[in-house]
Design an enzyme around this catalytic site. Structure first.
Site, short mmCIF file in Angstrom:
data_model
loop_
_atom_site.label_atom_id
_atom_site.label_comp_id
_atom_site.label_asym_id
_atom_site.label_seq_id
_atom_site.Cartn_x
_atom_site.Cartn_y
_atom_site.Cartn_z
N SER A 55 0.81 -1.21 0.00
CA SER A 55 0.00 0.00 0.00
C SER A 55 0.85 1.27 0.00
O SER A 55 1.54 1.55 -0.97
CB SER A 55 -0.97 -0.05 1.18
OG SER A 55 -1.94 0.94 1.09
N ASP A 89 10.17 5.08 -10.23
CA ASP A 89 9.76 5.67 -11.51
C ASP A 89 10.55 6.93 -11.84
O ASP A 89 10.80 7.23 -13.01
CB ASP A 89 8.27 6.01 -11.48
CG ASP A 89 7.39 4.79 -11.75
OD1 ASP A 89 7.95 3.70 -11.95
OD2 ASP A 89 6.15 4.94 -11.77
N LYS A 111 -0.75 -4.14 -3.29
CA LYS A 111 -2.05 -3.58 -2.88
C LYS A 111 -2.12 -2.13 -3.37
O LYS A 111 -1.39 -1.28 -2.89
CB LYS A 111 -2.24 -3.62 -1.37
CG LYS A 111 -3.57 -3.01 -0.92
CD LYS A 111 -3.69 -2.94 0.59
CE LYS A 111 -5.04 -2.35 1.00
NZ LYS A 111 -5.23 -0.96 0.57
#
Length: 542
Positions: A294, A305, A319
């Protein structure tokens, strides 16, 4: 031309009226269906209350029905009764009034399984493994945890009497403990691994996480930190706003951190770094494992990224569902999935699940497949053009398995850990000079000083302890797991006697996954240079 315009306008008005009629009619139909279904539920509830052979409590029936309804949606939508809802709020706020212990029922005994440092219980000498035999003179045998918690908590500054049963003491240990506000830290460890490498662990994301992280970064910078190991292993997630603030500590203003997409109003949101950070030029290695989920995946996904940190460890849990918690009647709550979140490159981190959720929920117990094949549409790219993939957690840049505190033991070693054999063994030792418990033990405990080493004699003693639990010893596995066994013995004793900071620092020296992460700083620094040269980064900087 005029007639054409009039006809077109008329057509638009008519189409709008038809569309409005269809939408309105479908909404009314849906309302009628809900009303009919509610009548069915009310009739079933009434039939059970009036006819069931035993007495029933209406609230339990309703709570169970709501819970069952939400469990048909996805693995994370859930209902919280008033007790669970209050506990959720405590975890988010990171504080409550009490003694500073966690308890569980073991063979009918109220047993302490965690003591928060600097809490009233810790200061009075309560230890893991203690059995709370009496509260205010009343026997607790057979009590539930709710009953015990209800008696142990109370107004700040009031005292509660507890009687402890502890191995090595014939008589009960009588203590008066004064209740106080308990702060549960979410940054439980921050120290220097060497002269220039800092280490910070974030255990979950609560209301104070960003403030705690800021203090840790400032302290370590003052000690000479030039690079950072950022540990998110075992972090189950938490508050979205804190994940965004934590990411912003390492990303420049303007960088996308995460975006969410859903059905309800305001569920489509883009979250960017909005503050100027002081920690943009520190090379980073971020540790994750299969239990990182999460909010910790939001942070690690954004760092990956944007090529800001090398990600090391295992593929995370996967999740990526946003739960909005709605307060319902009588202080109960419902956590309902309202959106999915995506990393800056467009990755959906959420793993798919089967109809029963079994495979999904047992993910952390199974071996990972690092060669998992990807569909072409799952391919995404980082700012510098590195390949990353969607739909199955955050995959590390460098893989190193370590599901148990950085180790990957055999089944034998995992069984030792799962059966709490290490922490029950630690109960026979005491800290030299510890006078918190005035009562004398009948069996003299082994006194240890900080900095002790696990000796051969202690290993022999531990083998005997394992044998007494009835667990057979696999000699081949014992030898294979020896580094893990020694590390866990020391960690559990350190945790009991000398505190989490000491335990974490000593474990770091033996943690194979962390030591591997330290060896990857060359790649992390190269990634740092790659980010600096990235056109996307240059655009964000402007």
């Amino acid at each position: 031309m005029g007639r054409f315009r009039l006809a077109s306008a008329t057509a638009v008005v008519v189409a709008g009226a038809i569309l409005g009629g269809l939408v309105g009619r479908s909404a009314l139909v849906a309302q009628d269906q809900v009303a009919d279904q509610y009548k069915v539920f009310a009739a079933a509830l009434s039939a059970v209350e009036e006819n069931y052979v035993g007495e029933v409590q209406s609230d339990r029936l309703v709570y169970g029905a709501i819970s069952g309804m939400l469990q048909t949606l996805d693995p994370h939508s859930s209902f919280m009764d008033p007790r669970s809802y209050a506990q959720m709020r405590e975890r988010q706020e990171g504080r409550y009034y009490g003694l500073g212990i966690s308890i569980q029922v073991i063979t009918g005994d109220i047993t302490v399984f965690n003591v928060f440092e600097e809490s009233p219980a810790y200061q009075r000498g309560v230890r893991r493994g203690d059995v709370i035999a009496k509260i205010e003179g009343e026997e607790t045998k057979g009590w539930t945890t709710d009953q015990a918690v209800g008696r142990l908590r109370g107004p700040r500054g009031t005292a509660v009497g507890i009687s402890l049963r502890r191995a090595g003491f014939d008589d009960l240990i009588e203590l008066k403990v004064t209740r106080d506000q308990i702060h549960i830290p979410t940054v439980p460890a921050a120290f220097m691994l060497d002269a220039t490498t800092g280490y910070i662990r974030v255990s979950d994301f609560g209301e104070n996480t960003d403030d705690e992280l800021g203090s840790a970064l400032k302290t370590l910078t003052g000690k000479g930190m030039k690079r950072l190991v950022f540990d998110l292993r075992g972090n189950p997630g938490g508050a979205l706003d804190q994940a965004i603030k934590v990411s912003n500590r390492f990303l420049p203003r303007g960088d996308m951190i995460v975006y969410t997409r859903g059905r309800v109003q305001n569920s489509d949101q883009d979250y960017r770094a909005t503050e100027q950070s002081d920690y943009l030029r520190i090379p980073m290695v971020t540790l994750v494992n299969r239990s990182s989920a999460s909010a910790s995946e939001i942070v690690s996904g954004a760092l990956q990224d944007h090529d800001r940190s090398l990600i090391v460890g295992e593929t995370t849990f996967g999740k990526a569902l946003v739960q909005s918690v709605y307060r319902v009647n009588q202080n109960a709550g419902a956590a309902i999935t309202t959106a999915r979140y995506y990393t800056p490159s467009g990755r959906l981190i959420q793993r798919p699940w089967d109809g029963t959720f079994d495979e999904y929920l047992t993910y952390t117990l199974r071996e990972q497949d690092p060669s998992r094949s990807h569909k072409p549409e799952e391919l995404k790219y980082t700012d510098s053009g590195r390949k990353v993939y969607s739909g199955g957690g955050i995959e590390p840049d460098r893989r190193f398995d370590g599901p148990l505190l950085g180790f990957n033991p055999t089944k034998f070693g995992r069984a030792l850990y799962a059966r709490n054999v290490f922490d029950t063994f630690s109960q026979r030792f005491s800290r030299e000079g510890d006078k918190r418990i005035a009562q004398s033990a009948t069996t003299r405990p082994r006194n240890l000083t900080s900095g002790f080493e696990v000796s051969d004699a202690m290993l022999t003693e531990f083998r005997e302890h394992v044998t007494k639990t009835g667990m057979p010893i696999d000699d081949t596995a014992w030898q294979a797991d020896l580094p893990f066994i020694k590390a866990m013995i020391r960690y559990e004793i350190d945790l009991d006697l000398f505190g989490l900071a000491t335990a974490s620092e000593n474990l770091a020296k033996a943690d194979p996954q962390l030591q591997f992460a330290m060896s990857t700083f060359g790649e992390a620094e190269e990634l740092f240079r790659l980010r600096a040269a990235s056109p996307t980064t240059r655009r964000a900087a402007r």
